[in-house]
Design an enzyme around this catalytic site. Structure first.
Site, PDB file in Angstrom:
ATOM      1  N   LYS A  54       0.841  -1.201   0.000  1.00  0.00           N
ATOM      2  CA  LYS A  54       0.000   0.000   0.000  1.00  0.00           C
ATOM      3  C   LYS A  54       0.877   1.252   0.000  1.00  0.00           C
ATOM      4  O   LYS A  54       0.582   2.233  -0.671  1.00  0.00           O
ATOM      5  CB  LYS A  54      -0.957  -0.032   1.202  1.00  0.00           C
ATOM      6  CG  LYS A  54      -2.087  -1.043   0.983  1.00  0.00           C
ATOM      7  CD  LYS A  54      -2.803  -1.463   2.243  1.00  0.00           C
ATOM      8  CE  LYS A  54      -3.788  -2.591   1.943  1.00  0.00           C
ATOM      9  NZ  LYS A  54      -4.374  -3.212   3.150  1.00  0.00           N
ATOM     10  N   GLN A  98      -4.608  -2.120   9.660  1.00  0.00           N
ATOM     11  CA  GLN A  98      -4.383  -3.423   9.035  1.00  0.00           C
ATOM     12  C   GLN A  98      -4.912  -4.528   9.957  1.00  0.00           C
ATOM     13  O   GLN A  98      -4.483  -4.632  11.096  1.00  0.00           O
ATOM     14  CB  GLN A  98      -2.889  -3.607   8.738  1.00  0.00           C
ATOM     15  CG  GLN A  98      -2.576  -4.849   7.931  1.00  0.00           C
ATOM     16  CD  GLN A  98      -3.191  -4.830   6.526  1.00  0.00           C
ATOM     17  OE1 GLN A  98      -3.072  -3.843   5.804  1.00  0.00           O
ATOM     18  NE2 GLN A  98      -3.865  -5.906   6.152  1.00  0.00           N
ATOM     19  N   ASP A 121     -11.221   2.736   4.675  1.00  0.00           N
ATOM     20  CA  ASP A 121     -11.442   1.291   4.566  1.00  0.00           C
ATOM     21  C   ASP A 121     -12.921   0.957   4.726  1.00  0.00           C
ATOM     22  O   ASP A 121     -13.323  -0.189   4.496  1.00  0.00           O
ATOM     23  CB  ASP A 121     -10.623   0.544   5.634  1.00  0.00           C
ATOM     24  CG  ASP A 121      -9.523  -0.304   5.009  1.00  0.00           C
ATOM     25  OD1 ASP A 121      -9.595  -0.557   3.793  1.00  0.00           O
ATOM     26  OD2 ASP A 121      -8.600  -0.697   5.740  1.00  0.00           O
TER      27      ASP A 121
END
Ligand code: NAP
Length: 294
Positions: A54, A98, A121
């Site tokens: 990323k 994450q 997200d």
């Protein structure tokens, strides 16, 4: 007849090139680039690899990026403090936590701590709730499911009234993609490990989304001829013929499926590249919203 391959890599490359142009325009207008901040806690090598990928993707499109990397023994307060620091950072517009987090960390509390304006997200409970409700729009939708929806659009699939079968009900893939398909007016069936007679259900599907995490579990002869198949599964299997000694395969038996499906994604090169692309897309959107609000 051989199925059309839905080329996620090519589609992702094209969208990333558009994002890079938009990011340059943003930078010219505001004097700083869009920024993505990641929180990584623990020593899961796959998670560390995703965060590196990323970060590289951010560099490629001209975004600023930072990562708070924390040990597996981090406390709830430390992880939430990292999120708070990113919430307060004016150069960060999107926050990525994450997953999975170490077992001592309450994931829900961490995701709730992410500012809604920076929830690129789409995992904040409010965004997931909005995604599920009729007549409401989530501010941001999760990256992998959004990537699946873009691939279906690019493949020209008409979802209106289509039978869509989602295999898997995880919070990060199966559940949100099912909600998105329902919003797109598909008739959605969600299958999981307790589902009875999965092959019979898959045979009814115009669209199959496989998100199980079991190599080539979905057999080609389960597919309805002409079905569109989006294979989210990314499974590492031994392969002595590969110089690394392994390769990645999806959840669907790919080669035989080519003779039955109408269109199908590859693994790798299908959903994977779209996930990062959708995260970048959401970060740019967040940067524009935050900048416009002054
Ligand atoms: P997960 O949290 O392990 O969820 C797997 C789901 O599959 C669960 O809902 C489980 O059912 C269901 N399942 C397991 N065995 C099954 C069976 N035999 N029949 C029917 N359903 C079954 O996995 P995930 O995080 O959603 O990920 C799924 C796959 O997608 C993995 O291979 C992962 O690596 C991949 N992935 C790829 C990307 C990408 O960007 N390409 C992103 C995320 C994930 P229960 O709920 O009953 O346990």
């Amino acid at each position: 007849m051989s199925a059309t391959i839905i080329d996620g890599k090519a589609i992702a490359d094209r969208i990333q090139a558009e994002i890079a142009e938009d990011a340059a325009r943003f930078q010219a207008q505001y004097g700083y680039p869009p920024g993505l901040g990641a929180v990584l806690a623990g020593d899961n090598p796959a998670s560390a690899q995703y965060v590196r990928m990323k970060r590289r993707a951010c560099e490629k499109v001209g975004f600023h990026s930072v990562a708070h990397v924390m040990t597996a023994s981090s406390t709830q307060d430390e992880v939430e403090a990292a999120v708070s620091a990113l919430n307060a950072d004016p150069h960060i517009h999107g926050i990525l936590v994450q997953l999975p987090l170490p077992p001592q960390i309450n994931e829900e509390r961490v995701l709730r701590a992410v500012s809604l304006d920076k929830d690129v997200d789409g995992f904040h409970p409010i965004n997931i709730g909005m995604l599920g409700m009729k007549g409401r729009e989530a501010l941001f939708t999760p990256a992998t499911p959004t990537g699946c929806m873009v691939l279906l659009k690019e493949a020209g699939v008409n979802l209106e009234g289509a039978n869509a079968v989602v295999i898997g009900r995880s919070n990060i893939v199966g559940l949100p993609v099912a909600l998105m398909l329902m919003k797109a007016n598909a008739t959605v069936t969600v299958c999981h490990s307790r589902t009875r007679d999965l092959p019979a259900i898959v045979r009814q599907a115009d669209v199959v989304i496989a998100a199980i995490g079991r190599p080539e579990y979905v057999k080609a002869d389960w597919l309805k001829p002409g079905a569109t198949v989006i294979d989210v599964g990314t499974n590492r299997v031994d392969d002595p013929s590969d110089e690394r000694g392994y390769k990645f395969v999806g959840d669907v038996e790919f080669e035989p499926a080519l003779g039955i499906a109408g269109a199908i994604t590859k693994v790798p090169g299908g959903v994977g590249p779209m996930t990062i692309t959708m995260l970048l897309h959401n970060t740019l959107k967040a940067a524009r919203r935050i900048a416009a609000a002054g």
